[in-house]
Each structure stands twice: as structure tokens, then as C-alpha cells.
Design a protein around this motif. Structure first.
Motif, PDB file in Angstrom:
ATOM      1  N   ARG A 222       0.829  -1.210   0.000  1.00 53.37           N
ATOM      2  CA  ARG A 222       0.000   0.000   0.000  1.00 53.37           C
ATOM      3  C   ARG A 222       0.863   1.261   0.000  1.00 53.37           C
ATOM      4  O   ARG A 222       0.544   2.253  -0.657  1.00 53.37           O
ATOM      5  CB  ARG A 222      -0.906   0.008   1.243  1.00 53.37           C
ATOM      6  N   THR A 223       2.001   1.199   0.724  1.00 57.88           N
ATOM      7  CA  THR A 223       2.888   2.363   0.769  1.00 57.88           C
ATOM      8  C   THR A 223       3.485   2.655  -0.602  1.00 57.88           C
ATOM      9  O   THR A 223       3.518   3.802  -1.064  1.00 57.88           O
ATOM     10  CB  THR A 223       4.007   2.133   1.787  1.00 57.88           C
ATOM     11  N   ASN A 224       3.950   1.603  -1.277  1.00 59.63           N
ATOM     12  CA  ASN A 224       4.525   1.797  -2.622  1.00 59.63           C
ATOM     13  C   ASN A 224       3.477   2.325  -3.601  1.00 59.63           C
ATOM     14  O   ASN A 224       3.746   3.192  -4.437  1.00 59.63           O
ATOM     15  CB  ASN A 224       5.100   0.484  -3.134  1.00 59.63           C
ATOM     16  N   LYS A 225       2.259   1.772  -3.474  1.00 62.80           N
ATOM     17  CA  LYS A 225       1.197   2.227  -4.352  1.00 62.80           C
ATOM     18  C   LYS A 225       0.871   3.696  -4.103  1.00 62.80           C
ATOM     19  O   LYS A 225       0.684   4.485  -5.033  1.00 62.80           O
ATOM     20  CB  LYS A 225      -0.050   1.362  -4.133  1.00 62.80           C
ATOM     21  N   LEU A 226       0.816   4.081  -2.822  1.00 67.86           N
ATOM     22  CA  LEU A 226       0.505   5.451  -2.456  1.00 67.86           C
ATOM     23  C   LEU A 226       1.597   6.409  -2.938  1.00 67.86           C
ATOM     24  O   LEU A 226       1.311   7.489  -3.441  1.00 67.86           O
ATOM     25  CB  LEU A 226       0.342   5.557  -0.942  1.00 67.86           C
ATOM     26  N   GLU A 227       2.866   5.994  -2.803  1.00 70.84           N
ATOM     27  CA  GLU A 227       3.958   6.840  -3.266  1.00 70.84           C
ATOM     28  C   GLU A 227       3.881   7.073  -4.768  1.00 70.84           C
ATOM     29  O   GLU A 227       4.144   8.173  -5.274  1.00 70.84           O
ATOM     30  CB  GLU A 227       5.291   6.205  -2.898  1.00 70.84           C
TER      31      GLU A 227
ATOM     32  N   VAL B 131      -4.951   4.528   5.720  1.00 71.18           N
ATOM     33  CA  VAL B 131      -4.010   3.413   5.876  1.00 71.18           C
ATOM     34  C   VAL B 131      -3.375   3.457   7.254  1.00 71.18           C
ATOM     35  O   VAL B 131      -3.213   2.439   7.945  1.00 71.18           O
ATOM     36  CB  VAL B 131      -2.941   3.455   4.763  1.00 71.18           C
ATOM     37  N   PHE B 132      -3.014   4.675   7.667  1.00 66.14           N
ATOM     38  CA  PHE B 132      -2.403   4.833   8.989  1.00 66.14           C
ATOM     39  C   PHE B 132      -3.358   4.369  10.100  1.00 66.14           C
ATOM     40  O   PHE B 132      -2.973   3.656  11.022  1.00 66.14           O
ATOM     41  CB  PHE B 132      -2.027   6.300   9.178  1.00 66.14           C
ATOM     42  N   ASP B 133      -4.618   4.762   9.983  1.00 61.68           N
ATOM     43  CA  ASP B 133      -5.608   4.343  10.978  1.00 61.68           C
ATOM     44  C   ASP B 133      -5.799   2.832  10.984  1.00 61.68           C
ATOM     45  O   ASP B 133      -6.009   2.204  12.028  1.00 61.68           O
ATOM     46  CB  ASP B 133      -6.966   5.057  10.694  1.00 61.68           C
ATOM     47  N   GLU B 134      -5.797   2.241   9.804  1.00 59.54           N
ATOM     48  CA  GLU B 134      -5.998   0.779   9.684  1.00 59.54           C
ATOM     49  C   GLU B 134      -4.863   0.013  10.393  1.00 59.54           C
ATOM     50  O   GLU B 134      -5.090  -0.945  11.113  1.00 59.54           O
ATOM     51  CB  GLU B 134      -6.054   0.378   8.220  1.00 59.54           C
TER      52      GLU B 134
END
Length: 412
Positions: free
Chosen positions: A277-282, A404-407
Motif C-alpha cells: 500500500r505504501t509503494n502504491k501510495l507513493e 491506511v495509517f488508521d488501519e
């Protein structure tokens, strides 16, 4: 190692012998006046297989029996004679064949009226009633000979079941013996009736088994005894605590292992989902910033982030390898199981700390994006509605980052 204990010590044998001769002495003192009588023991004579035995028979008052005819016989045999002395000579032709070369009188005691019979190398077939008879006096006396045999029991641990089962077997007994199980304090243990089998040689084999549990001493004794021949044999065994790995302990170890594996799987899945998810968000953020005309992360920043991610992956792989190694040791013993629980808790804390750090990086990047968004909004306030649409897209990206952070926070 099993400890063997001979139930009839030398002291006990000496006591029996003294008692026997005391009885004979008392009988010798209680004779009537006049004609000689044949006297002997009132109780059966016990002889062990392979040993020699003397069957006492005495004239009272004492009278020289050197020239007398002395007959020893067993009424149940044919011919019945065991030993015959006539005019000082032994008549072998009258003897039962199994006694050839094994019987004799105490020649140096005949002049004192002692006509006792010595029987060498006792066999099981020698058991029975013997008659001491002097024809010239028409006197006889019966003696009962009991033949015994005993052997020490052998103890083994049955490892084919989940419980601790002890097997005890003792071969070569006569007459039929009894078997008991005792704990370290000498108390009887509950066990089924022992199995007794008589072999073709006429000797008995007795066996029994008992299920035992962990106790204060962990010592157990198998005792075999035969009161008629006054023989006792026993074997003792001491079990280590590690032998008592019962079903409950095994189940606890399996449950602990299962929980550790589940925890590992959850951490791995969350970790990889997080990076995906982090790579996708970046990627989405870079695209949006490029569309807004903003410069994305520099080459140096990307390299630094790549090294950081690689370092975190290596750290996770080390932790996973360590956990797998410790999981293999969980089934060894209870102490290892306890250590695994402690390490699992420590590993969980370490993963939480790792996740906290990665979340901090994510939050910082979100803050950076928020600053850039604010800057972009200021620059685009005078731009066209097309620019406004792009700003909204960046806002949506920021919102997704916060989600994402909350999840992740909810996961731990």
C-alpha cells in the motif's frame, strides 16, 4: 539402574537353620524311656533347586545304626526306594533311577543313631513326601520336602503409549509366587491381577504392568515373593521428571506452537500489505505532484528510502529466521516451551516497535504531502477549475494515506 534386593539374607538363612536345629534338639529331649524312636522335623524342609539338602532322621535314644538296614523311600514312586543301606553297603539296584549318585547317609554319624539323608543337586521332581524306615525296629517317620526356585524381576518402561507404563516380569519361580507394586514410600500401587504362566520345566513366570504418575520420589518397586519357601525378590527403578510428558503437556506445547505460527503469519501479511500500500501510495503521489508541476522526491531521497526499506526487510527476515529456529525447539521440553512463550512476547513487542517506526515514517510523509498540498492550494487559488480538480485529487490521496495509517493502528 534397577537395584536388586535379595529377599532372604545370610542372617535370615542362619536364623532359619538355628530354628530348625532347635526344634530337632527339643524333640530329642522329649523321648520316652525304653525302645528307640525315629524323630525329625515337624515342619516341611525347604530346598532350593540346584542346592544340597539334608532330610533329618534320628534314633532316640541314640543307638548305633551302622549295622542296621536303613531305607529311605518315596511312596509315590515305583520303585519307591531313594536310598537303601544294608549291612553297611548301599544297594543301588533298588533305587529309583533319578536318584542315582545323588543320595548318601552321614556315615560318620550312623554310630550316634543319625540316619539323615543327604540329597545333592535338588531338582523340582524331588519334591514330595519321604519315609525314613528301619525294618529291624519297625519304626518309620515321614518328612515333607518342598522344592523352591526364585529369581529377580526385570523392570522395563513402556514407551509405546502416551502414559508412563512400567512392565515387570520374573521367571523361574516355584511354587507359584505373588507380585506387588510399591511406590517410593512403600505403599501398594493399584494394578491389575498379575499374569502367571507355568512353563514346560514346571517353573512359573509372573508378570504385571502398572501406569504411574509423577510423584515426590518417582521411585517404584516390583516385588515378587513366595511365603512357603520364604523367598522375596524385588527390583526398584527411579524415573526422571522428563519421562512424564503426558497428553496435557503435549497439547499445551501444540497450542503454543499454533499460536506462535498464527501470530507470525499475521505479522508477515500485515507487513507486506503495508509495503504494498505504501509503494502504491507513493506512486500515486508522485503522479499527482508531477501533474501539479511540483517536483517529486529527489534521486537522493529515493535512494535513501530504498535503503531504509531494504534494511527493514533484512531485519524482518532475520527475525523470521530466528522465530522459525525457536519454533523447532518448542517440543523438546517444558523449559523450552516456557522460553518460547517469553520470546514470542518479546518478538511481538519488537514487531510493534518496528511497525510504530514505519508508521512514523508514513505519518511524516503524510505531513510532507499536506505541506505541499497547502503550498499548491495557495498557488492554484488563481488558477482554473482544472487546477482545482487536481488539488482535490491530492487531497483524496492524503485522505487515503490517513486511512491506511488508521488501519495499521487498529491492527495493533
Amino acid at each position: 539402574m534397577p537395584h536388586l534386593k535379595d529377599g532372604l539374607s545370610f542372617k535370615s538363612r542362619l536364623s532359619v537353620l538355628v530354628f530348625h536345629h532347635t526344634v530337632v534338639a527339643l524333640l530329642l529331649t522329649n523321648t520316652c524311656a525304653g525302645e528307640s524312636q525315629l524323630i525329625g522335623p515337624l515342619q516341611p524342609i525347604v530346598a532350593m533347586i540346584g542346592h544340597d539338602v539334608i532330610l533329618p532322621c534320628q534314633l532316640d535314644p541314640a543307638e548305633d545304626a551302622t549295622v542296621m538296614t536303613v531305607e529311605w523311600a518315596r511312596p509315590d514312586l515305583e520303585p519307591r526306594f531313594v536310598h537303601v543301606l544294608h549291612d553297611g553297603l548301599e544297594l543301588d539296584e533298588k533305587k529309583y533311577h533319578l536318584y542315582m549318585g545323588r543320595t548318601s547317609l552321614l556315615n560318620n554319624q550312623l554310630m550316634y543313631g543319625d540316619v539323615s539323608l543327604k540329597l545333592a543337586t535338588v531338582k523340582l521332581s524331588d519334591e514330595g513326601k519321604y519315609k525314613c524306615f528301619i525294618p529291624t525296629l519297625s519304626k518309620e517317620m515321614l518328612i515333607d520336602l518342598v522344592v523352591g526356585a526364585a529369581s529377580s524381576p526385570v523392570l522395563t518402561i513402556n514407551k509405546d503409549t502416551s502414559a508412563v507404563v512400567l512392565d515387570c516380569e520374573s521367571k523361574g519361580w516355584h511354587p507359584k509366587p505373588e507380585l506387588f507394586w510399591l511406590d517410593g514410600e512403600g505403599n501398594l500401587l493399584p494394578a491389575g491381577a498379575p499374569e502367571t504362566v507355568r512353563g514346560p520345566d514346571g517353573l512359573y513366570t509372573v508378570s504385571s504392568r502398572v501406569t504411574v504418575e509423577k510423584s515426590h520420589s518417582n521411585s517404584y518397586t516390583c516385588r515378587v515373593q513366595q511365603h512357603k519357601i520364604q523367598q522375596t525378590r524385588e527390583t526398584q527403578i527411579h524415573l526422571e521428571d522428563g519421562v512424564f510428558m503426558n497428553k496435557s503437556n503435549c497439547s499445551a506445547a501444540n497450542i503454543t506452537t499454533g499460536l506462535a505460527v498464527v501470530l507470525l503469519c499475521v505479522v508477515v501479511v500485515v507487513f507486506f500489505v503495508y509495503f504494498w500500500r505504501t509503494n502504491k501510495l507513493e506512486t500515486q503521489q508522485r503522479e499527482e505532484l508531477n501533474n501539479l508541476g511540483e517536483e517529486g522526491p529527489t534521486e537522493e531521497e529515493r535512494e535513501r528510502q530504498k535503503l531504509m526499506a531494504e534494511k527493514e526487510r533484512e531485519e524482518l527476515e532475520k527475525q523470521l529466521t530466528k522465530l522459525e529456529s525457536e519454533l523447532k525447539e518448542v517440543k523438546k521440553n517444558e523449559e523450552t516451551e516456557k522460553k518460547l512463550k517469553e520470546d514470542a512476547e518479546k518478538m511481538k513487542d519488537e514487531y510493534k516497535e518496528l511497525l510504530r517506526k514505519t508508521n512514523l515514517v508514513l505519518k511524516n510523509r503524510g505531513s510532507e504531502l499536506e505541506i505541499r498540498l497547502t503550498s499548491t492550494q495557495k498557488k492554484t487559488m488563481k488558477s482554473s477549475e482544472k487546477k482545482d480538480g487536481k488539488v482535490k485529487a491530492v487531497a483524496e490521496a492524503l485522505k487515503e494515506t490517513n486511512a491506511v495509517f488508521d488501519e495499521v493502528q487498529r491492527k495493533f
